[in-house]
Design an enzyme around this catalytic site. Structure first.
Site, mmCIF file in Angstrom:
data_model
loop_
_atom_site.group_PDB
_atom_site.id
_atom_site.type_symbol
_atom_site.label_atom_id
_atom_site.label_comp_id
_atom_site.label_asym_id
_atom_site.label_seq_id
_atom_site.Cartn_x
_atom_site.Cartn_y
_atom_site.Cartn_z
ATOM 1 N N THR A 96 0.840 -1.191 0.000
ATOM 2 C CA THR A 96 0.000 0.000 0.000
ATOM 3 C C THR A 96 0.871 1.235 0.000
ATOM 4 O OG1 THR A 96 -1.794 1.173 1.130
ATOM 5 C CG2 THR A 96 -0.244 0.009 2.543
ATOM 6 N N ASP A 115 -7.921 -3.710 -0.622
ATOM 7 C CA ASP A 115 -8.729 -2.726 -1.345
ATOM 8 C C ASP A 115 -9.946 -2.473 -0.492
ATOM 9 O OD1 ASP A 115 -8.747 -1.079 -3.763
ATOM 10 O OD2 ASP A 115 -10.708 -2.006 -4.053
HETATM 11 P P1 ITT Z 1 -3.395 1.690 -1.759
HETATM 12 O O1 ITT Z 1 -4.164 1.313 -3.008
HETATM 13 O O2 ITT Z 1 -1.984 2.074 -2.056
HETATM 14 O O3 ITT Z 1 -3.524 0.660 -0.684
HETATM 15 P P2 ITT Z 1 -5.447 3.719 -1.413
HETATM 16 O O4 ITT Z 1 -5.653 4.780 -0.399
HETATM 17 O O5 ITT Z 1 -5.533 4.136 -2.866
HETATM 18 O O6 ITT Z 1 -4.027 3.025 -1.128
HETATM 19 P P3 ITT Z 1 -7.717 2.031 -1.858
HETATM 20 O O7 ITT Z 1 -7.548 2.032 -3.333
HETATM 21 O O8 ITT Z 1 -8.063 0.750 -1.172
HETATM 22 O O9 ITT Z 1 -6.392 2.541 -1.129
HETATM 23 O O10 ITT Z 1 -8.766 3.140 -1.506
HETATM 24 C C1 ITT Z 1 -9.313 3.185 -0.252
HETATM 25 C C2 ITT Z 1 -10.110 4.469 -0.113
HETATM 26 O O11 ITT Z 1 -11.092 4.255 0.885
HETATM 27 C C3 ITT Z 1 -9.205 5.593 0.356
HETATM 28 O O12 ITT Z 1 -9.633 6.810 -0.235
HETATM 29 C C4 ITT Z 1 -9.441 5.671 1.827
HETATM 30 O O13 ITT Z 1 -9.443 6.971 2.254
HETATM 31 C C5 ITT Z 1 -10.809 5.020 2.012
HETATM 32 N N1 ITT Z 1 -10.712 4.147 3.186
HETATM 33 C C6 ITT Z 1 -10.415 2.821 3.212
HETATM 34 N N2 ITT Z 1 -10.313 2.378 4.473
HETATM 35 C C7 ITT Z 1 -10.540 3.433 5.265
HETATM 36 C C8 ITT Z 1 -10.554 3.631 6.643
HETATM 37 O O14 ITT Z 1 -10.246 2.655 7.497
HETATM 38 N N3 ITT Z 1 -10.814 4.843 7.103
HETATM 39 C C9 ITT Z 1 -11.093 5.847 6.262
HETATM 40 N N4 ITT Z 1 -11.081 5.777 4.937
HETATM 41 C C10 ITT Z 1 -10.800 4.564 4.429
#
Ligand code: ITT
Length: 194
Positions: free
Chosen positions: A10, A72
């Site tokens: 990530t 994800d």
């Molecule tokens: P990686 O792909 O590099 O892991 P990313 O932030 O792009 O990083 P995702 O594609 O999985 O990760 O997108 C997740 C989105 O959902 C991201 O905008 C986060 O802010 C939100 N999100 C996921 N889990 C969360 C949490 O525990 N608290 C708040 N927001 C969360």
């Protein structure tokens, strides 16, 4: 399965921090992408959280011999047809901040006027050398608050109200969030398979 080292694939430092804590009981050495000097970006082109987690884990596992865990995750709001969903990270366009995404979410939901029920979803996949090893899923239900509250966590945490504790995720301590969150539940499901 017997890991001693696991790479968390990530770029999101909030996620990495949570995984380090959620997996601390395993005794595994937890590395981030910067620890394996991985600069590559892999596109999230899947149609579901699970598919995107698989794609990420498989793609990054080509860059190291170590097992790689990808997450994800995102927020599904019922009144927005399940959005922003798999588009949670890109919801307010490229270069947008967490605050931009929160502002957009609140204005869309206010304009919609519908119920504020939502859930956070987390899909996890582990792959090694191009082979998928394990998958897990977790979710946590809550409500979208009318305004941001709290400063802990990351992403949409300030507007995700968690009814059981009567606070937003951003008002929870790290250990409280890690007891109840979608990610905690997915990690729990993962560890149960071992
Ligand atoms: P990686 O792909 O590099 O892991 P990313 O932030 O792009 O990083 P995702 O594609 O999985 O990760 O997108 C997740 C989105 O959902 C991201 O905008 C986060 O802010 C939100 N999100 C996921 N889990 C969360 C949490 O525990 N608290 C708040 N927001 C969360």
């Amino acid at each position: 399965m017997n890991y001693s080292t696991l790479v968390i694939a990530t770029r999101n430092i909030g996620k990495l921090r949570e995984f380090r804590s959620l997996l601390s009981s395993t005794g595994w050495r937890i590395l981030g992408l910067s620890d394996i000097s991985c600069q590559k970006e892999h596109e999230e082109s899947g149609a579901s959280f699970a598919e995107n987690a698989r794609l990420k884990a498989l793609a990054y596992s080509a860059d190291t011999d170590l097992p790689v865990l990808a997450d994800d995750s995102g927020l599904e709001v019922a009144a927005l047809g399940g959005g922003p969903g798999i588009h949670s990270a890109r919801y307010a366009g490229p270069g947008a901040s967490d605050s931009d995404r929160i502002r957009k979410l609140l204005s869309e939901l206010d304009a919609n006027g519908g119920p504020r029920d939502a859930r956070f979803v987390c899909a996890i996949a582990i792959a090694q050398s191009g082979h998928l090893l394990m998958e897990a899923y977790g979710e946590c239900r809550g409500l979208i608050a009318h305004e941001p509250r709290g400063s802990n966590g990351f992403g949409y945490d300030p507007v995700f109200f968690f009814p059981e504790l009567q606070r937003t995720y951003a008002e929870l301590s790290e250990s409280e969030k890690n007891r109840y969150s979608h990610r905690a539940r997915a990690v729990h499901a993962l560890l149960e398979q071992l």
